[in-house]
Design a protein around this motif. Structure first.
Motif, PDB file in Angstrom:
ATOM      1  N   CYS A   1    -112.716 -86.063 111.791  1.00 20.76           N
ATOM      2  CA  CYS A   1    -111.864 -87.092 111.193  1.00 20.76           C
ATOM      3  C   CYS A   1    -110.561 -87.220 111.963  1.00 20.76           C
ATOM      4  CB  CYS A   1    -111.577 -86.751 109.736  1.00 20.76           C
ATOM      5  SG  CYS A   1    -110.568 -87.977 108.880  1.00 20.76           S
ATOM      6  N   GLU A   2    -110.159 -88.436 112.235  1.00 19.84           N
ATOM      7  CA  GLU A   2    -108.896 -88.682 112.923  1.00 19.84           C
ATOM      8  C   GLU A   2    -107.716 -88.095 112.150  1.00 19.84           C
ATOM      9  OE1 GLU A   2    -107.103 -89.677 115.521  1.00 19.84           O
ATOM     10  OE2 GLU A   2    -109.007 -89.477 116.563  1.00 19.84           O
ATOM     11  N   LYS A   3    -106.662 -87.828 112.874  1.00 21.75           N
ATOM     12  CA  LYS A   3    -105.437 -87.331 112.253  1.00 21.75           C
ATOM     13  C   LYS A   3    -104.657 -88.502 111.652  1.00 21.75           C
ATOM     14  CE  LYS A   3    -102.565 -89.095 115.372  1.00 21.75           C
ATOM     15  NZ  LYS A   3    -101.531 -90.091 114.995  1.00 21.75           N
ATOM     16  N   PRO A   4    -103.806 -88.259 110.643  1.00 25.23           N
ATOM     17  CA  PRO A   4    -103.818 -87.068 109.804  1.00 25.23           C
ATOM     18  C   PRO A   4    -105.088 -87.033 108.958  1.00 25.23           C
ATOM     19  CG  PRO A   4    -102.399 -88.747 108.845  1.00 25.23           C
ATOM     20  CD  PRO A   4    -102.843 -89.268 110.162  1.00 25.23           C
ATOM     21  N   ALA A   5    -105.566 -85.845 108.668  1.00 24.29           N
ATOM     22  CA  ALA A   5    -106.878 -85.708 108.035  1.00 24.29           C
ATOM     23  C   ALA A   5    -106.952 -86.414 106.694  1.00 24.29           C
ATOM     24  CB  ALA A   5    -107.213 -84.226 107.865  1.00 24.29           C
ATOM     25  N   THR A   6    -105.850 -86.439 105.960  1.00 27.44           N
ATOM     26  CA  THR A   6    -105.793 -87.099 104.657  1.00 27.44           C
ATOM     27  C   THR A   6    -104.372 -87.604 104.445  1.00 27.44           C
ATOM     28  OG1 THR A   6    -105.327 -84.993 103.562  1.00 27.44           O
ATOM     29  CG2 THR A   6    -107.634 -85.698 103.627  1.00 27.44           C
ATOM     30  N   VAL A   7    -104.104 -88.140 103.254  1.00 21.82           N
ATOM     31  CA  VAL A   7    -102.756 -88.613 102.931  1.00 21.82           C
ATOM     32  C   VAL A   7    -101.836 -87.453 102.577  1.00 21.82           C
ATOM     33  CG1 VAL A   7    -101.389 -90.031 101.331  1.00 21.82           C
ATOM     34  CG2 VAL A   7    -103.594 -90.861 102.182  1.00 21.82           C
ATOM     35  N   ASN A   8    -102.381 -86.420 101.939  1.00 15.15           N
ATOM     36  CA  ASN A   8    -101.549 -85.298 101.505  1.00 15.15           C
ATOM     37  C   ASN A   8    -102.389 -84.030 101.402  1.00 15.15           C
ATOM     38  OD1 ASN A   8    -102.884 -85.450  98.924  1.00 15.15           O
ATOM     39  ND2 ASN A   8    -101.486 -87.126  98.392  1.00 15.15           N
ATOM     40  N   LEU A   9    -101.716 -82.925 101.115  1.00 16.48           N
ATOM     41  CA  LEU A   9    -102.389 -81.626 101.095  1.00 16.48           C
ATOM     42  C   LEU A   9    -103.405 -81.519  99.965  1.00 16.48           C
ATOM     43  CD1 LEU A   9    -102.625 -78.835 102.375  1.00 16.48           C
ATOM     44  CD2 LEU A   9    -100.696 -78.092 100.958  1.00 16.48           C
ATOM     45  N   ALA A  10    -103.118 -82.124  98.833  1.00 18.43           N
ATOM     46  CA  ALA A  10    -104.071 -82.068  97.716  1.00 18.43           C
ATOM     47  C   ALA A  10    -105.389 -82.727  98.104  1.00 18.43           C
ATOM     48  CB  ALA A  10    -103.475 -82.742  96.482  1.00 18.43           C
ATOM     49  N   GLN A  11    -105.330 -83.866  98.780  1.00 21.01           N
ATOM     50  CA  GLN A  11    -106.552 -84.524  99.253  1.00 21.01           C
ATOM     51  C   GLN A  11    -107.281 -83.650 100.269  1.00 21.01           C
ATOM     52  OE1 GLN A  11    -105.954 -88.433 100.830  1.00 21.01           O
ATOM     53  NE2 GLN A  11    -105.537 -89.360  98.834  1.00 21.01           N
ATOM     54  N   LEU A  12    -106.537 -83.062 101.200  1.00 24.85           N
ATOM     55  CA  LEU A  12    -107.166 -82.225 102.220  1.00 24.85           C
ATOM     56  C   LEU A  12    -107.864 -81.031 101.585  1.00 24.85           C
ATOM     57  CD1 LEU A  12    -107.778 -81.452 105.128  1.00 24.85           C
ATOM     58  CD2 LEU A  12    -105.515 -80.394 105.263  1.00 24.85           C
ATOM     59  N   ASP A  13    -107.248 -80.409 100.612  1.00 27.00           N
ATOM     60  CA  ASP A  13    -107.870 -79.258  99.959  1.00 27.00           C
ATOM     61  C   ASP A  13    -109.179 -79.655  99.273  1.00 27.00           C
ATOM     62  OD1 ASP A  13    -106.075 -77.355 100.776  1.00 27.00           O
ATOM     63  OD2 ASP A  13    -104.823 -77.484  98.987  1.00 27.00           O
ATOM     64  N   GLU A  14    -109.241 -80.867  98.740  1.00 28.99           N
ATOM     65  CA  GLU A  14    -110.481 -81.326  98.124  1.00 28.99           C
ATOM     66  C   GLU A  14    -111.561 -81.551  99.180  1.00 28.99           C
ATOM     67  OE1 GLU A  14    -113.268 -82.541  95.251  1.00 28.99           O
ATOM     68  OE2 GLU A  14    -111.490 -81.275  95.211  1.00 28.99           O
ATOM     69  N   VAL A  15    -111.194 -82.129 100.318  1.00 28.69           N
ATOM     70  CA  VAL A  15    -112.150 -82.304 101.417  1.00 28.69           C
ATOM     71  C   VAL A  15    -112.683 -80.950 101.875  1.00 28.69           C
ATOM     72  CG1 VAL A  15    -112.402 -83.028 103.826  1.00 28.69           C
ATOM     73  CG2 VAL A  15    -111.173 -84.498 102.207  1.00 28.69           C
ATOM     74  N   LEU A  16    -111.795 -79.990 102.054  1.00 30.85           N
ATOM     75  CA  LEU A  16    -112.211 -78.667 102.523  1.00 30.85           C
ATOM     76  C   LEU A  16    -113.074 -77.954 101.490  1.00 30.85           C
ATOM     77  CD1 LEU A  16    -108.902 -77.452 104.223  1.00 30.85           C
ATOM     78  CD2 LEU A  16    -110.931 -78.444 105.316  1.00 30.85           C
ATOM     79  N   ARG A  17    -112.791 -78.187 100.219  1.00 28.04           N
ATOM     80  CA  ARG A  17    -113.627 -77.594  99.164  1.00 28.04           C
ATOM     81  C   ARG A  17    -115.058 -78.113  99.267  1.00 28.04           C
ATOM     82  NH1 ARG A  17    -116.072 -78.771  94.751  1.00 28.04           N
ATOM     83  NH2 ARG A  17    -115.375 -80.950  94.805  1.00 28.04           N
ATOM     84  N   VAL A  18    -115.208 -79.421  99.467  1.00 29.92           N
ATOM     85  CA  VAL A  18    -116.550 -80.002  99.589  1.00 29.92           C
ATOM     86  C   VAL A  18    -117.243 -79.498 100.855  1.00 29.92           C
ATOM     87  CG1 VAL A  18    -117.860 -82.152  99.794  1.00 29.92           C
ATOM     88  CG2 VAL A  18    -115.879 -82.044  98.263  1.00 29.92           C
ATOM     89  N   ALA A  19    -116.507 -79.391 101.954  1.00 27.50           N
ATOM     90  CA  ALA A  19    -117.091 -78.889 103.197  1.00 27.50           C
ATOM     91  C   ALA A  19    -117.619 -77.469 103.024  1.00 27.50           C
ATOM     92  CB  ALA A  19    -116.060 -78.948 104.318  1.00 27.50           C
ATOM     93  N   ARG A  20    -116.851 -76.627 102.340  1.00 24.90           N
ATOM     94  CA  ARG A  20    -117.302 -75.253 102.086  1.00 24.90           C
ATOM     95  C   ARG A  20    -118.531 -75.247 101.180  1.00 24.90           C
ATOM     96  NH1 ARG A  20    -111.661 -74.386 101.674  1.00 24.90           N
ATOM     97  NH2 ARG A  20    -111.800 -74.559  99.382  1.00 24.90           N
ATOM     98  N   GLU A  21    -118.504 -76.077 100.161  1.00 24.85           N
ATOM     99  CA  GLU A  21    -119.618 -76.138  99.213  1.00 24.85           C
ATOM    100  C   GLU A  21    -120.901 -76.573  99.902  1.00 24.85           C
ATOM    101  OE1 GLU A  21    -120.463 -79.439  96.023  1.00 24.85           O
ATOM    102  OE2 GLU A  21    -118.985 -78.029  95.221  1.00 24.85           O
ATOM    103  N   LYS A  22    -120.791 -77.533 100.813  1.00 24.56           N
ATOM    104  CA  LYS A  22    -121.961 -78.072 101.507  1.00 24.56           C
ATOM    105  C   LYS A  22    -122.315 -77.277 102.762  1.00 24.56           C
ATOM    106  CE  LYS A  22    -122.458 -81.467  98.623  1.00 24.56           C
ATOM    107  NZ  LYS A  22    -123.648 -81.572  97.740  1.00 24.56           N
ATOM    108  N   LYS A  23    -121.442 -76.326 103.137  1.00 24.51           N
ATOM    109  CA  LYS A  23    -121.648 -75.501 104.342  1.00 24.51           C
ATOM    110  C   LYS A  23    -121.783 -76.375 105.584  1.00 24.51           C
ATOM    111  CE  LYS A  23    -123.757 -71.544 101.977  1.00 24.51           C
ATOM    112  NZ  LYS A  23    -123.418 -72.001 100.610  1.00 24.51           N
ATOM    113  N   LEU A  24    -120.846 -77.323 105.707  1.00 27.26           N
ATOM    114  CA  LEU A  24    -120.843 -78.262 106.824  1.00 27.26           C
ATOM    115  C   LEU A  24    -119.526 -78.161 107.579  1.00 27.26           C
ATOM    116  CD1 LEU A  24    -122.415 -81.321 104.980  1.00 27.26           C
ATOM    117  CD2 LEU A  24    -123.477 -80.044 106.858  1.00 27.26           C
TER     118      LEU A  24
END
Length: 320
Positions: free
Chosen positions: A90-113
């Protein structure tokens, strides 16, 4: 072969394709944009399938997506792609704010991607060669970083001026400087920001002073003055100048306390995005879900700097 789908067919997607052509074992398979005419033009130029919807793209035979849209949609498209079983660059910045980024990273960990923010400087040959050279001829303990860019020649309809599309100097330029400060000085411990809006809804110029575990950074970003675009990295035994434009690094000068000067010239090819893309592809082949260079924690650190800088100049986006 790593098969890419591209979400968004604007300016940065064309630069991505310039680089992708130079990456062995990777190809464009599909593309989608909210503007149908831009997708048709894109695949006519680069190949691949023009998808009529996001769902069609995510259901196609691709391994990964490159998100080339503006930051307002980064989190939504990243989560959609991860939920569809696709790796995400994903292009920078990864999201609008840290709360959004943490949600993206949570899904990535859950999906193991694999999820990786597109932060290109550390993958350029010059940056890698500089780090390698300093291993045997160091400049001592680094304690100060100065970097920035101000671009005064953008057209007034450029999305960087748009509040709705998450524009402004802090969101569009500061991510690069935040990376440099964090890479050389470690985690941020304090930040002071001044900025002005100049009649726009987003910041037109900002200066940032940040304290890090390893020292201090002075950074600037903006769109209504012409800035030089080089970077200074200072240590106890010498300093480095990465010449403009430092975020597309091709030349650096190391000046040592003992009077020696070392010049490092390392030109780049194919526009430069090919290096981060090749790294991303190798991570997929190795089954890795996080880059050891642009780590998830580094992306979180960059986003935290942006969040705090925006808060200090009074810039909040819709829904925050």
């Amino acid at each position: 072969m790593i098969r890419f789908g591209i979400i968004g067919c604007g300016r940065i997607s064309h630069r991505f394709m310039q680089g992708l052509k130079a990456v062995e074992g990777a190809e464009l398979t599909a593309a989608w944009s909210r503007r149908a005419e831009s997708v048709e033009h894109f695949v006519t130029q680069y190949g691949g399938k023009a998808c009529a919807s996001l769902d069609e793209l995510l259901e196609s035979d691709i391994d990964a997506v490159y998100i080339a849209t503006l930051p307002d949609t980064h989190a939504f498209y990243s989560i959609a792609a991860l939920n569809a079983g696709k790796h995400v660059l994903c292009e920078k910045p990864a999201t609008v704010n840290l709360a959004q980024l943490d949600e993206v990273l949570r899904v990535a960990r859950e999906k193991k991607l694999l999820f990786m923010e597109g932060m290109k400087p550390p993958f350029f040959p010059l940056y890698r060669k500089l780090k390698e050279y300093l291993e045997t001829d160091p400049i001592g303990e680094v304690g100060y970083v100065r970097a920035g860019s101000s671009v005064a020649d953008l057209s007034q309809d450029h999305p960087n001026f748009s509040y709705e599309l998450i524009g402004g100097g802090i969101m569009q330029i500061l991510p690069y400087e935040a990376f440099l400060a964090l890479d050389w000085l470690g985690p941020m411990t304090d930040i002071q920001t001044m900025g002005r809006f100049s009649g726009k809804e987003v910041d037109m110029f900002a200066i940032i002073q940040a304290q890090h575990q390893g020292g201090y950074a002075q950074l600037y970003c903006g769109f209504d003055m012409h800035g030089k675009g080089d970077a200074l990295i200072a240590g106890t035994l010498g300093h480095i100048t990465i010449h403009k434009n430092w975020w597309n690094p091709a030349k650096a000068t190391i000046s040592y306390l003992d009077g020696r000067t070392v010049e490092i010239d390392e030109p780049y090819t194919a526009g430069g995005l090919n290096y981060e893309t090749a790294h991303f592809c190798e991570l997929i082949r190795n089954g890795q879900t996080e880059s050891p260079i642009i780590t998830h924690e580094l992306s979180r650190g960059m986003m935290a700097m942006l969040d705090k800088a925006r808060a200090q100049v009074g810039l909040r986006f819709e829904g925050e």
